[in-house]
Design an enzyme around this catalytic site. Structure first.
Site, short mmCIF file in Angstrom:
data_model
loop_
_atom_site.label_atom_id
_atom_site.label_comp_id
_atom_site.label_asym_id
_atom_site.label_seq_id
_atom_site.Cartn_x
_atom_site.Cartn_y
_atom_site.Cartn_z
N ASP A 54 0.82 -1.24 0.12
CA ASP A 54 -0.05 0.11 0.02
C ASP A 54 0.91 1.32 0.03
O ASP A 54 1.98 1.26 0.47
CB ASP A 54 -1.11 -0.18 1.09
CG ASP A 54 -2.30 0.74 1.18
OD1 ASP A 54 -2.67 0.93 0.19
OD2 ASP A 54 -2.40 1.43 2.19
N GLU A 83 -4.14 6.88 -6.96
CA GLU A 83 -5.16 7.74 -6.79
C GLU A 83 -4.86 8.89 -7.65
O GLU A 83 -3.77 9.36 -8.05
CB GLU A 83 -4.88 8.13 -5.09
CG GLU A 83 -3.85 8.96 -4.67
CD GLU A 83 -3.82 8.97 -3.41
OE1 GLU A 83 -4.44 8.68 -2.54
OE2 GLU A 83 -2.87 9.85 -3.09
O1 G3H Z 1 -4.28 2.89 2.77
C1 G3H Z 1 -4.65 2.75 3.96
C2 G3H Z 1 -5.89 3.65 4.44
O2 G3H Z 1 -6.18 4.56 3.70
C3 G3H Z 1 -6.03 3.95 6.09
O3 G3H Z 1 -6.50 5.07 6.22
O4 G3H Z 1 -5.71 4.73 8.45
O5 G3H Z 1 -7.19 6.56 8.08
O6 G3H Z 1 -7.91 4.20 8.11
P1 G3H Z 1 -7.13 4.91 8.03
ZN ZN Z 2 -4.59 5.13 2.44
#
Ligand code: G3H
Ligand code: ZN
Length: 281
Positions: free
Chosen positions: A84, A136
């Protein structure tokens, strides 16, 4: 059951008109907690390891990926491994060998032209390695060269720009800015479900919601019903884990066995994931 490709889990979400949860893994306990919750719910899940988490592990991709893949392989439900928020291009090329089946390439903070070019290149590398790739769109209308994160407050994804971005980059999924923000510890985000619907109608790739920790349950469900197919959650597990560790340690000053508080933390994280899974269609 098996370590399955992310594309398979997302395709399942598309088929049923629902959303698959993609949950951040920082430690082994995260992976165990997420898979335990998925097994209890009988639902597949995506384990995602961020570039930041890789950095936390000394920049070494393989150990935490191997741990995630091993936990996934032993799970009684389908589980995939996703890399990610990648900004380092070399990680895209190394991902498949480390058992990831997908990556999210994050050029969202770059000026639009650079985001396009770098994401298109990352997509070619990803596809050549058999990876599914998400990206994104980092700016919205008006100022094509203004670097604005897609998840900064107030930023929204424009459907027309998104359509062009997807066709020019060749990505398999798009993270959209529809009202959520990363790292929220209170669930006060207000999503634009009308915009999610317009993006779904305009794009032929699945939509991804980032920063879902700050989104209340009813809006998570509404977002999935409107067209979000992958829901990314991270901070909520940090909240659950930290709260639990604090409580256990505060209750016994003599405690020194980390298993005591990590087991409770794992349980707490599992509860958080279970709640998320119960909300998503
Ligand atoms: O890519 C990971 C998510 O966007 C996590 O976002 O930590 O605000 O839940 P968050
Ligand atoms: Zn994220």
């Amino acid at each position: 059951m098996a370590l399955v490709p992310t594309a398979e889990l997302v395709a399942g979400a598309v088929r049923r008109g629902g959303a698959v949860a993609a949950v951040n893994v920082v430690t082994l306990e995260h992976a165990e907690a997420i898979c335990a919750a998925a097994e209890a719910a009988g639902i597949g899940v995506i384990l995602q390891i961020s570039e930041n988490a890789v950095r936390y592990h000394g920049g070494r991709l393989e150990p935490i990926a191997a741990a995630g893949a091993a936990v996934a392989r032993l799970a009684a439900v389908p589980v995939s491994l996703h890399l990610d928020h990648v900004t380092d291009d070399t990680l895209v090329a190394r991902a498949a060998e480390a058992r990831f089946s997908s990556v999210m390439y994050d050029a969202g903070a770059l000026p639009h032209g650079e985001n396009l070019a770098r994401t298109a290149r990352a997509a070619r590398v990803a596809h050549a390695n058999g990876l599914w790739i998400e990206a994104e769109l980092g700016h919205v209308g008006g100022k094509p060269d203004a670097p604005r994160s897609a998840h900064a407050a107030g930023v929204r994804t424009d459907p027309g720009e998104a359509e062009e971005y997807v066709s020019r980059t060749g990505v398999d999924a798009l993270a959209v800015a529809v009202g959520s923000r990363h790292a929220m510890t209170a669930r006060t985000a207000l999503l634009d479900t009308g915009l999610i619907g317009r993006l779904r109608d305009r794009l032929d790739v699945p939509l991804v919601l980032h920063g879902s920790s700050g989104v209340p349950d009813d809006q998570l469900r509404a977002a999935a019903e409107a067209g979000i197919r992958k829901v990314n959650v991270g901070t909520a597990l940090g909240v659950a884990m930290t709260r639990s560790v604090r409580a256990v340690l505060a209750g016994d000053e003599t405690l020194v066995d980390p298993r005591t508080y990590l087991a409770a933390a794992r349980e707490a994280m599992s509860g958080t994931v279970g709640q998320l899974l119960s909300v998503l269609p």
